[in-house]
Design a protein around this motif. Structure first.
Motif, PDB file in Angstrom:
ATOM      1  N   ALA A 170       3.189   1.403 -18.543  1.00  0.00           N
ATOM      2  CA  ALA A 170       2.825   0.383 -17.554  1.00  0.00           C
ATOM      3  C   ALA A 170       3.740   0.462 -16.336  1.00  0.00           C
ATOM      4  O   ALA A 170       3.267   0.390 -15.190  1.00  0.00           O
ATOM      5  CB  ALA A 170       2.893  -1.007 -18.180  1.00  0.00           C
ATOM      6  N   SER A 171       5.034   0.629 -16.563  1.00  0.00           N
ATOM      7  CA  SER A 171       5.988   0.691 -15.448  1.00  0.00           C
ATOM      8  C   SER A 171       5.762   1.922 -14.590  1.00  0.00           C
ATOM      9  O   SER A 171       5.754   1.832 -13.352  1.00  0.00           O
ATOM     10  CB  SER A 171       7.427   0.678 -15.971  1.00  0.00           C
ATOM     11  N   LEU A 172       5.579   3.053 -15.233  1.00  0.00           N
ATOM     12  CA  LEU A 172       5.360   4.277 -14.458  1.00  0.00           C
ATOM     13  C   LEU A 172       4.033   4.224 -13.704  1.00  0.00           C
ATOM     14  O   LEU A 172       3.949   4.614 -12.538  1.00  0.00           O
ATOM     15  CB  LEU A 172       5.430   5.494 -15.368  1.00  0.00           C
ATOM     16  N   GLY A 173       2.983   3.746 -14.358  1.00  0.00           N
ATOM     17  CA  GLY A 173       1.684   3.651 -13.713  1.00  0.00           C
ATOM     18  C   GLY A 173       1.684   2.678 -12.552  1.00  0.00           C
ATOM     19  O   GLY A 173       1.201   2.995 -11.445  1.00  0.00           O
ATOM     20  N   ALA A 174       2.218   1.485 -12.765  1.00  0.00           N
ATOM     21  CA  ALA A 174       2.257   0.483 -11.695  1.00  0.00           C
ATOM     22  C   ALA A 174       3.184   0.925 -10.568  1.00  0.00           C
ATOM     23  O   ALA A 174       2.885   0.709  -9.389  1.00  0.00           O
ATOM     24  CB  ALA A 174       2.702  -0.861 -12.254  1.00  0.00           C
ATOM     25  N   GLY A 175       4.304   1.559 -10.922  1.00  0.00           N
ATOM     26  CA  GLY A 175       5.231   2.039  -9.895  1.00  0.00           C
ATOM     27  C   GLY A 175       4.613   3.135  -9.041  1.00  0.00           C
ATOM     28  O   GLY A 175       4.748   3.129  -7.815  1.00  0.00           O
ATOM     29  N   LEU A 176       3.911   4.052  -9.687  1.00  0.00           N
ATOM     30  CA  LEU A 176       3.257   5.143  -8.951  1.00  0.00           C
ATOM     31  C   LEU A 176       2.142   4.596  -8.058  1.00  0.00           C
ATOM     32  O   LEU A 176       2.038   4.965  -6.880  1.00  0.00           O
ATOM     33  CB  LEU A 176       2.709   6.180  -9.925  1.00  0.00           C
ATOM     34  N   LEU A 177       1.320   3.718  -8.604  1.00  0.00           N
ATOM     35  CA  LEU A 177       0.239   3.124  -7.818  1.00  0.00           C
ATOM     36  C   LEU A 177       0.800   2.349  -6.624  1.00  0.00           C
ATOM     37  O   LEU A 177       0.311   2.483  -5.499  1.00  0.00           O
ATOM     38  CB  LEU A 177      -0.615   2.201  -8.690  1.00  0.00           C
ATOM     39  N   SER A 178       1.835   1.556  -6.859  1.00  0.00           N
ATOM     40  CA  SER A 178       2.452   0.780  -5.780  1.00  0.00           C
ATOM     41  C   SER A 178       3.003   1.695  -4.692  1.00  0.00           C
ATOM     42  O   SER A 178       2.780   1.453  -3.496  1.00  0.00           O
ATOM     43  CB  SER A 178       3.583  -0.101  -6.326  1.00  0.00           C
ATOM     44  N   ALA A 179       3.720   2.735  -5.102  1.00  0.00           N
ATOM     45  CA  ALA A 179       4.304   3.661  -4.127  1.00  0.00           C
ATOM     46  C   ALA A 179       3.214   4.352  -3.317  1.00  0.00           C
ATOM     47  O   ALA A 179       3.333   4.486  -2.088  1.00  0.00           O
ATOM     48  CB  ALA A 179       5.178   4.686  -4.841  1.00  0.00           C
ATOM     49  N   LEU A 180       2.149   4.785  -3.983  1.00  0.00           N
ATOM     50  CA  LEU A 180       1.060   5.458  -3.272  1.00  0.00           C
ATOM     51  C   LEU A 180       0.378   4.530  -2.264  1.00  0.00           C
ATOM     52  O   LEU A 180       0.079   4.938  -1.139  1.00  0.00           O
ATOM     53  CB  LEU A 180       0.037   6.015  -4.259  1.00  0.00           C
ATOM     54  N   VAL A 181       0.154   3.289  -2.654  1.00  0.00           N
ATOM     55  CA  VAL A 181      -0.494   2.334  -1.745  1.00  0.00           C
ATOM     56  C   VAL A 181       0.427   2.019  -0.566  1.00  0.00           C
ATOM     57  O   VAL A 181      -0.011   1.992   0.594  1.00  0.00           O
ATOM     58  CB  VAL A 181      -0.913   1.048  -2.500  1.00  0.00           C
ATOM     59  N   ILE A 182       1.704   1.787  -0.842  1.00  0.00           N
ATOM     60  CA  ILE A 182       2.659   1.455   0.226  1.00  0.00           C
ATOM     61  C   ILE A 182       2.790   2.615   1.208  1.00  0.00           C
ATOM     62  O   ILE A 182       2.750   2.417   2.430  1.00  0.00           O
ATOM     63  CB  ILE A 182       4.024   1.059  -0.383  1.00  0.00           C
ATOM     64  N   MET A 183       2.905   3.824   0.691  1.00  0.00           N
ATOM     65  CA  MET A 183       3.004   4.980   1.585  1.00  0.00           C
ATOM     66  C   MET A 183       1.673   5.251   2.282  1.00  0.00           C
ATOM     67  O   MET A 183       1.649   5.630   3.454  1.00  0.00           O
ATOM     68  CB  MET A 183       3.477   6.205   0.809  1.00  0.00           C
ATOM     69  N   GLY A 184       0.577   5.038   1.589  1.00  0.00           N
ATOM     70  CA  GLY A 184      -0.744   5.240   2.185  1.00  0.00           C
ATOM     71  C   GLY A 184      -1.024   4.268   3.328  1.00  0.00           C
ATOM     72  O   GLY A 184      -1.723   4.610   4.284  1.00  0.00           O
TER      73      GLY A 184
END
Length: 166
Positions: free
Chosen positions: A99-113
């Protein structure tokens, strides 16, 4: 055993038992608080005490709200709010890690996107790791308090007899 100490552990046990029927909303609330605390801790690691509040972008509150929602969605998708914290163990840690890795990756991708360049990349990279530790510590601390209360109420851990029921 001291009756004052016994009374204290009986109250702790009663409090934990009273909270059990409300564990899903309480778990989500505690997990959200842990994610927020870990976001702040990560900023503190990255920017130091002098700038950890002043150097944040004006939209950091909105970013944090999105990050919290991503984590709560990931935790809910893996059915972590429904689990009993008194039985937390390695299986729970594996699901929290996912959950942490998935949410962290999704958050980072959205923020950078979205081009939100004022959010430090180090915060985006470290936050899932710090959050993983925070979520695990909360669950293990609960289990430790629960088991300690039960052992103090029943006498001692040495007096307990184990039985296998088939």
């Amino acid at each position: 055993m001291n009756t004052g100490a016994a009374s204290f552990w009986h109250r702790v046990d009663a409090l934990l038992a009273a909270a059990r029927p409300h564990r899903v909303p309480l778990s989500l609330l505690i997990d959200a608080a842990v994610v927020v605390a870990c976001w702040n801790i990560t900023y503190l690691f990255r920017l130091g005490f002098e700038r950890w509040l002043s150097a944040r972008p004006g939209y950091d509150g909105y970013v944090l709200a999105g990050v919290v929602l991503a984590y709560l969605a990931a935790l809910s998708a893996l059915r972590l709010p429904q689990s009993l914290w008194r039985f937390s163990g390695f299986g729970e840690v594996k699901r929290i890690t996912l959950a942490s890795l998935g949410a962290g990756l999704l958050s980072a991708l959205v923020i950078m996107g979205l081009g939100l360049k004022a959010v430090p990349r180090a915060v985006l990279a470290l936050h899932p790791v710090v959050t993983l530790m925070g979520l695990c510590v909360v669950r293990i601390a609960y289990r430790m308090v629960y088991e300690h209360a039960r052992s103090r109420i029943s006498g001692s851990a040495a007096d307990a007899r184990r039985a296998l029921v088939m």
